[in-house]
Write a protein that holds these residues in place. Sequence first.
Motif, mmCIF file in Angstrom:
data_model
loop_
_atom_site.group_PDB
_atom_site.id
_atom_site.type_symbol
_atom_site.label_atom_id
_atom_site.label_comp_id
_atom_site.label_asym_id
_atom_site.label_seq_id
_atom_site.Cartn_x
_atom_site.Cartn_y
_atom_site.Cartn_z
ATOM 1 N N TYR A 53 46.919 27.103 2.436
ATOM 2 C CA TYR A 53 46.334 28.363 1.974
ATOM 3 C C TYR A 53 44.954 28.173 1.337
ATOM 4 O O TYR A 53 44.338 29.145 0.884
ATOM 5 C CB TYR A 53 47.268 29.056 0.984
ATOM 6 C CG TYR A 53 48.512 29.603 1.645
ATOM 7 C CD1 TYR A 53 48.443 30.730 2.451
ATOM 8 C CD2 TYR A 53 49.732 28.977 1.475
ATOM 9 C CE1 TYR A 53 49.576 31.226 3.076
ATOM 10 C CE2 TYR A 53 50.881 29.456 2.092
ATOM 11 C CZ TYR A 53 50.786 30.587 2.896
ATOM 12 O OH TYR A 53 51.907 31.077 3.518
ATOM 13 N N VAL A 113 42.470 27.519 3.054
ATOM 14 C CA VAL A 113 41.623 28.255 3.996
ATOM 15 C C VAL A 113 41.512 29.710 3.580
ATOM 16 O O VAL A 113 40.417 30.295 3.550
ATOM 17 C CB VAL A 113 42.194 28.140 5.422
ATOM 18 C CG1 VAL A 113 41.356 28.952 6.408
ATOM 19 C CG2 VAL A 113 42.275 26.687 5.853
ATOM 20 N N ASN A 114 42.642 30.340 3.243
ATOM 21 C CA ASN A 114 42.626 31.740 2.809
ATOM 22 C C ASN A 114 41.822 31.921 1.533
ATOM 23 O O ASN A 114 41.086 32.907 1.375
ATOM 24 C CB ASN A 114 44.064 32.232 2.592
ATOM 25 C CG ASN A 114 44.906 32.109 3.844
ATOM 26 O OD1 ASN A 114 45.192 30.999 4.302
ATOM 27 N ND2 ASN A 114 45.315 33.233 4.424
ATOM 28 N N ALA A 128 38.090 31.674 2.372
ATOM 29 C CA ALA A 128 37.655 32.823 3.170
ATOM 30 C C ALA A 128 37.613 34.095 2.327
ATOM 31 O O ALA A 128 36.619 34.836 2.351
ATOM 32 C CB ALA A 128 38.588 33.002 4.364
ATOM 33 N N PHE A 129 38.661 34.367 1.569
ATOM 34 C CA PHE A 129 38.691 35.568 0.733
ATOM 35 C C PHE A 129 37.555 35.543 -0.291
ATOM 36 O O PHE A 129 36.847 36.532 -0.480
ATOM 37 C CB PHE A 129 40.033 35.683 0.010
ATOM 38 C CG PHE A 129 41.077 36.419 0.787
ATOM 39 C CD1 PHE A 129 40.965 37.780 1.016
ATOM 40 C CD2 PHE A 129 42.173 35.748 1.292
ATOM 41 C CE1 PHE A 129 41.926 38.464 1.747
ATOM 42 C CE2 PHE A 129 43.144 36.422 2.024
ATOM 43 C CZ PHE A 129 43.023 37.781 2.258
ATOM 44 N N ILE A 183 43.203 30.067 11.554
ATOM 45 C CA ILE A 183 43.854 30.660 10.377
ATOM 46 C C ILE A 183 43.050 31.859 9.883
ATOM 47 O O ILE A 183 43.609 32.906 9.518
ATOM 48 C CB ILE A 183 44.019 29.606 9.276
ATOM 49 C CG1 ILE A 183 44.972 28.500 9.726
ATOM 50 C CG2 ILE A 183 44.525 30.244 7.988
ATOM 51 C CD1 ILE A 183 45.058 27.324 8.769
ATOM 52 N N MET A 184 41.741 31.707 9.876
ATOM 53 C CA MET A 184 40.906 32.834 9.456
ATOM 54 C C MET A 184 41.090 34.022 10.386
ATOM 55 O O MET A 184 41.211 35.173 9.937
ATOM 56 C CB MET A 184 39.425 32.413 9.445
ATOM 57 C CG MET A 184 38.979 31.680 8.194
ATOM 58 S SD MET A 184 37.185 31.521 8.154
ATOM 59 C CE MET A 184 36.660 33.222 8.248
ATOM 60 N N ARG A 242 43.614 34.792 12.102
ATOM 61 C CA ARG A 242 44.958 35.351 12.002
ATOM 62 C C ARG A 242 45.177 36.114 10.699
ATOM 63 O O ARG A 242 45.815 37.180 10.698
ATOM 64 C CB ARG A 242 45.975 34.206 12.109
ATOM 65 C CG ARG A 242 47.440 34.649 12.098
ATOM 66 C CD ARG A 242 48.337 33.445 11.915
ATOM 67 N NE ARG A 242 48.139 32.829 10.599
ATOM 68 C CZ ARG A 242 48.566 31.602 10.283
ATOM 69 N NH1 ARG A 242 49.178 30.852 11.201
ATOM 70 N NH2 ARG A 242 48.361 31.119 9.079
ATOM 71 N N ASP A 243 44.663 35.575 9.591
ATOM 72 C CA ASP A 243 45.011 36.098 8.269
ATOM 73 C C ASP A 243 43.931 36.949 7.605
ATOM 74 O O ASP A 243 44.241 37.725 6.690
ATOM 75 C CB ASP A 243 45.360 34.944 7.313
ATOM 76 C CG ASP A 243 46.593 34.176 7.774
ATOM 77 O OD1 ASP A 243 47.359 34.746 8.566
ATOM 78 O OD2 ASP A 243 46.758 33.019 7.347
ATOM 79 N N ILE A 244 42.670 36.789 7.985
ATOM 80 C CA ILE A 244 41.575 37.453 7.274
ATOM 81 C C ILE A 244 41.103 38.646 8.094
ATOM 82 O O ILE A 244 40.622 38.491 9.220
ATOM 83 C CB ILE A 244 40.399 36.485 7.020
ATOM 84 C CG1 ILE A 244 40.906 35.201 6.376
ATOM 85 C CG2 ILE A 244 39.356 37.148 6.147
ATOM 86 C CD1 ILE A 244 41.610 35.401 5.052
ATOM 87 N N HIS A 269 37.389 42.588 4.764
ATOM 88 C CA HIS A 269 36.920 41.748 3.667
ATOM 89 C C HIS A 269 35.438 41.401 3.845
ATOM 90 O O HIS A 269 34.675 41.361 2.881
ATOM 91 C CB HIS A 269 37.760 40.475 3.588
ATOM 92 C CG HIS A 269 39.222 40.741 3.424
ATOM 93 N ND1 HIS A 269 39.730 41.425 2.354
ATOM 94 C CD2 HIS A 269 40.291 40.431 4.217
ATOM 95 C CE1 HIS A 269 41.045 41.509 2.472
ATOM 96 N NE2 HIS A 269 41.401 40.922 3.603
#
Length: 367
Positions: free
Chosen positions: A192, A194-195, A198-199, A294-295, A297-299, A303
């Motif tokens: 996480y 990565v999240n 990115a966030f 991952i970015m 998929r999740d971001i 944002h």
Amino acid sequence: MTNKNGTLAIHGDWTLNDYQTLKQRVAEYSGQQWNTATIDIKSLGRVDTAGASLLAKLLGPELLAALTAQETSLPSEQSALLHAVADALMQKPSPEPEKLTPVSQFLTETGKTVEAIWHLIYLLSGFVGQIIATLSVVLPRPKRWRVTAFVAAIQNTGLNALPIVALLTFLVGAVVAFLGATVLEGFGATIYTVNLVAFSFLREFGVLLAAILLAGRTASAFTAQIGAMKVNEELDAIRTLGLDPVELLVIPRVLAMMVSLPILTFVGMLSGLVGGAMVCAISLDISPAQFMAIMERDIALQHFLVGMSKAPIFAFLIAAIGCLEGFKVGGSAQSVGVHTTSSVVQSIFIVILLDAVAALFFMEMGW
């Protein structure tokens, strides 16, 4: 000046041309006591400050002030001059400063600070309104656009700031990734990181770091440039030529900042993500391809849009504060330095304050 029957009659001209003669006559009468009943100044002729000072020396400043107030036959200009000289020569003891308790002193300083902040907000609001009014007049008229000044301002505010913004956000991205990896390792959730990177960069750090750098680098430059022009009276020359300093100096800088900061924000986001991806690849064995997956998929895209939406507002206020402080510069080099420092402090403060308000707003809106 004659003394008859105990009454001192003052007549003739008391001016600088007869100063030496009058000074000798005054010395002859020194040491004698007079009052308003024994002084006659109805025949006083012309008088200047030199003669008035001799009269004050002869009679005393208190008696001269009393005579001036009592004698109504003197011309008003003469009375005003004599009264002013008498007041200046009076030995008035300066009042002792009132001793304040610590609580009273704290409240006094707090009140002064609040008043100063309110005054700053009042001036900034008026200046922002003036910029918007000028923009509404200039933008529909392409012939009044100052393209050369606009392009030069973009180069100074955007292109020249690009390397430092990219480097700083790259390093901060690496630091955030290191921090996330260290904290999340205890929970077995290092993926996480990565999240986290990115966030933080898409929503906050990208625009915030770029805005703070421009506040310190560009707002100070705007203040120094306009302040130096005011010290050299170039602003007065511009107004004499019938030109508007806001249209000539402020509008190109404001528009250039509103173009440059979104670009720098985008570059800052990319650099921060690259820094985070590098740390993830080295420390966490997360390849760049996995990082991007991952970015993706999740971001969500929102944002990125949230972060970019702040950039024009920050740019407008930073440029407005920098230009306003330049117009507030006085006639000395010290004033240029004071207002340059003030523009940097105000710009950074307003950027962080608005960013905090925006974060709360977007959180409540679920964006």
